[in-house]
Design a protein around this motif. Structure first.
Motif, PDB file in Angstrom:
ATOM      1  N   GLU A 346       0.695  -1.142  -0.119  1.00 15.01           N
ATOM      2  CA  GLU A 346      -0.001   0.007   0.089  1.00 15.01           C
ATOM      3  C   GLU A 346       0.967   1.334   0.116  1.00 15.01           C
ATOM      4  N   MET A 347       2.194   1.033   0.303  1.00 12.08           N
ATOM      5  CA  MET A 347       2.984   2.256   0.328  1.00 12.08           C
ATOM      6  C   MET A 347       3.391   2.577  -0.942  1.00 12.08           C
ATOM      7  N   GLU A 414      -5.464  15.554  -4.758  1.00 13.39           N
ATOM      8  CA  GLU A 414      -6.289  16.208  -5.946  1.00 13.39           C
ATOM      9  C   GLU A 414      -5.566  17.660  -6.417  1.00 13.39           C
ATOM     10  N   GLY A 415      -5.097  18.329  -5.375  1.00 10.16           N
ATOM     11  CA  GLY A 415      -4.647  19.769  -5.697  1.00 10.16           C
ATOM     12  C   GLY A 415      -3.182  19.836  -5.458  1.00 10.16           C
ATOM     13  N   PHE A 440       3.000  13.318   7.252  1.00  5.96           N
ATOM     14  CA  PHE A 440       2.144  12.073   7.487  1.00  5.96           C
ATOM     15  C   PHE A 440       1.463  12.007   6.031  1.00  5.96           C
ATOM     16  N   ILE A 441       1.437  10.665   5.497  1.00  8.55           N
ATOM     17  CA  ILE A 441       0.677  10.420   4.110  1.00  8.55           C
ATOM     18  C   ILE A 441      -0.459   9.499   4.555  1.00  8.55           C
ATOM     19  N   GLU A 442      -1.578  10.055   4.745  1.00  9.33           N
ATOM     20  CA  GLU A 442      -2.826   9.139   5.095  1.00  9.33           C
ATOM     21  C   GLU A 442      -3.689   8.772   3.913  1.00  9.33           C
ATOM     22  N   THR A 448      -7.373   8.242  -2.976  1.00 10.62           N
ATOM     23  CA  THR A 448      -6.879   9.822  -2.362  1.00 10.62           C
ATOM     24  C   THR A 448      -6.351   9.597  -1.112  1.00 10.62           C
ATOM     25  N   PHE A 449      -5.723  10.671  -0.974  1.00  7.53           N
ATOM     26  CA  PHE A 449      -5.021  10.596   0.570  1.00  7.53           C
ATOM     27  C   PHE A 449      -4.604  11.932   0.849  1.00  7.53           C
TER      28      PHE A 449
END
Length: 703
Positions: A346-347, A414-415, A440-442, A448-449
């Motif tokens: 998932e990374m 998205e942006g 932090f990347i969630e 999307t994250f």
């Protein structure tokens, strides 16, 4: 584990490294010189620290794990860098950069003492490293010559973080361990009354004293007598030391840590401004542009990456062998869960943000065994909104453990522009660029994250707000501020990075001191690193009052667009209003027409009190002909910057007819947000309860 991500499928283990030599050995393990066998860094030379789990006491196990975490979090030119961490059933492995110039202890033993000029250089680099650690909430606690290495280029590298500790902002939660080398311990450590990061500045003073005199300031016949001297003895100050050196030592050797230089929120900046460091260019120092006083001679020459001339041949002549170790207990292995990295499919979503992250940088929430649920909201408490950046709202937040305050903004994929994160990670350690503290990347949904970008908190406020609050501002001070900003731009432009949104609201003071050295450039939401063959940019990103005409005209442009913006800032700083009378409602066409056809007003009003050299520099920076516009380096060489200390110290704010109106105009000017991003600039950071990830977890808990 700190992978370099050349291949997410590659599982790093000790077999990936060829043992070349033994560099050292202790009761817990060995340090080897090694060469990477394969991967993106194949044939690269490292130092590999190998520790036997079974030989470590419980306290040492905890400290080793903390050392790994600290080294993973820290990236600084004067701190040794961690590249990989891994473990087997019986051993722990830390793969570090190989620093081949030996340690400061060896040099000090040979030279007996340093000249004050040489000591100034080493102490300045160490002050830079310690200040960075303290800004991350880390107490070093073992500063001594043996833990200061000299790289092949002569610059220092702080190493051995085995006694380091995270500290707390709350006075009731100070560290209490009695640890370190007793001669370098601060009184509050010796007395066990509780200590924080300020204890490092006492150790720093001991080191300075030793460098300048060849002896320790407090040294008894035994451990007990040494401790008693640290607590009670009068400091003996040699008469041969310059007044500046004596003054710094007395400011550091304060038994009450609250009175010690280096304490308080602006402590590091006050130390850097001390007269002892007069002449030090802290930006050039950070870039390693200051020539070291000593370059270690290497027997194999500069190109021999395996040269161990400065290491004890008692170890280097031994045959390197990583002997088998007794497997550690189940309890020990549980403690070291998370020491090594476990690749997760998932990374892959995160990889595009990590591929070009500098070696050694660590993303806090990388999933690894035992740490799957570490998120922004588990680590930080969201506080109040403090402003709006180019892409999202910015909030104040507090780390739940250390209680330190930071700033954070949340960006949705998205942006989100990849460049902002990559540029901040690569260049954010510059002292005048806002520093990223955590990322932090969630994941929110499958596609999307949200990225939470945690940075240092700027408590001094925006540039112009600060100037007007202090009610005193001179042309001399303006030159100092401009010099700091321009030096930072020169650093970015040398790396082909254009900020593209330079304006007063993106120039903040780190603290309340108002000193020019504490200025930081922030918000790299529009920043771009030039990669095309012609080194030009095309996309028009801007704020109207500070945009260069070539950006508005939809032609290609380069980093010189920042010089125009810098000229607008200087004009506004000295004149009290933005140039060209651009209003918020002006269309791009109207703005371009005003820039192209209006005359630059440099007479009347406040301009009657401004020097001719200032006006000359402004005219050069606001040249419509890009080819005639100076580079950042040329701006630094202009007499108004170069000889700024000779400028008038008269208060230019009193010359403004209506400073409050000027401030309102400036506020309106810097509040203009570019329309180039469309609706995607209106992202805001939501509460945890609004997060899809949060809702799914709550649903899972109820289920």
């Amino acid at each position: 584990m700190i992978h370099k991500l050349e291949n997410r499928a590659e599982k790093i283990d000790p077999s990936h490294f060829e043992l070349l030599k033994v560099l050292g050995q202790g009761s817990f393990g060995k340090v080897f010189l090694v060469k990477k066998r394969s991967g993106r860094d194949a044939k690269k030379i490292y130092a590999m620290k190998v520790l036997k789990k079974a030989s470590l006491k419980i306290r040492d196990r905890e400290r080793t794990k903390l050392e790994r975490n600290i080294l993973a979090d820290v990236r600084h030119p004067f701190i040794v860098e961690l590249y990989y961490a891994m473990q087997t059933d019986g051993k722990l492995y830390l793969v570090l950069e190989f620093v081949k110039g030996g340690d400061l202890f060896t040099k000090l033993s040979r030279d007996f003492m340093f000249s004050e000029q040489d000591a100034q250089f080493y102490l300045a680099e160490l002050a830079s490293a310690l200040s960075h650690l303290h800004s991350l909430g880390i107490i070093y606690r073992d500063l001594k010559p043996e833990n200061i290495l000299l790289a092949g280029d002569g610059h220092v590298k702080l190493t051995d973080f085995g006694l380091s500790k995270e500290y707390f902002e709350d006075e009731d939660k100070k560290a209490e361990s009695f640890c370190g080398t007793v001669e370098y311990m601060a009184p509050e450590v010796v007395s066990r009354k509780g200590h924080d990061h300020v204890c490092d500045w006492w150790s720093y003073a001991v080191l300075m004293y030793e460098m300048l005199t060849g002896k320790l300031p407090f040294h008894g016949r035994d451990r007990r007598e040494t401790m008693n001297q640290i607590l009670k003895a009068k400091l003996s100050m040699p008469n041969f030391l310059r007044q500046e050196s004596q003054l710094l030592l007395r400011d550091l050797f304060k038994r009450n840590p609250k009175n010690r230089l280096g304490s308080g929120p602006d402590g590091p900046e006050r130390l850097k401004r001390h007269i002892f460091f007069k002449g030090i260019d802290w930006n050039a120092l950070f870039r390693k542009d200051v020539k070291p006083p000593f370059i270690p001679m290497l027997s194999g020459g500069k190109t021999d990456e395996t040269d161990t001339h400065w290491f004890d041949n008692e170890f280097t002549r031994r045959t390197p062998r990583d002997s088998p170790a007794v497997p550690a207990s189940a309890g020990a292995n549980r403690l070291f869960r998370g020491f090594s990295h476990n690749d997760e499919p998932e990374m892959q979503m995160e990889s595009k943000f990590r591929n070009e992250v500098p070696d050694g940088f660590f993303l806090t929430n990388v999933p690894y065994d035992g740490n799957q649920d570490k998120t922004f909201h588990t680590q930080f408490e969201m506080l109040n909104s403090i402003g709006k950046g180019s892409a999202s709202e910015v909030y104040k937040c507090q780390h739940k453990t250390t209680k330190k305050l930071y700033a954070v903004k949340g960006l949705q994929n998205e942006g989100m522009r990849d460049d902002e994160i990559q540029i901040l990670l690569r260049y954010g350690q510059h002292p005048n660029i806002i520093t990223v503290k955590d990322i932090f990347i969630e994941k929110e949904t499958k596609d999307t994250f949200t990225v939470y970008l945690v940075t240092e908190l700027m408590t001094g406020g925006e540039l112009f707000d600060k100037i007007l609050r202090q009610k005193q501002f001179s042309e001399r001070e303006a030159s100092a501020v401009m010099k700091t900003i321009t030096q930072t731009l020169a650093y970015l432009h040398k790396a082909h990075v254009a900020h593209r949104d330079l304006k007063p609201s993106n120039i903040l003071y780190a603290d309340e001191s108002g000193d020019a050295s504490t200025v930081r450039i922030v918000d790299f939401g529009f920043a771009k690193q030039l990669r095309h063959e012609n080194g030009m940019l095309m996309t028009p990103h801007f704020t109207k009052n500070f945009v260069a005409p070539e950006v508005l005209s939809k032609n290609s442009y380069d980093v010189s667009c920042d010089i125009w913006s810098l000229g607008c800032i200087m004009y506004t700083m000295l004149g009290g209003v933005a140039p060209y009378k651009i209003s918020e409602g002006d269309s791009e066409e109207v703005v371009l027409k005003k820039l192209s056809e209006s005359d630059l007003c440099l007479s009347g009003g406040n301009w009657n009190h401004i020097s001719a050299s200032a006006k000359d520099l402004i005219q050069q920076m606001l040249s419509l002909d890009v080819k005639q516009r100076p580079s950042a380096e040329q701006v630094l060489d202009h007499e108004w910057i170069r000889n700024g200390q000779n400028l008038s110290n008269s208060n230019i704010l009193t010359a403004l007819a209506d400073p409050l109106s000027a401030n309102r105009l400036i506020g309106t000017s810097i509040g203009v947000i570019s329309q180039a991003r469309g609706d995607k600039t209106n992202l805001s950071l939501k509460t945890p309860a609004a997060s899809g990830l949060f809702l799914r977890r709550k649903k899972k808990e109820r289920g």
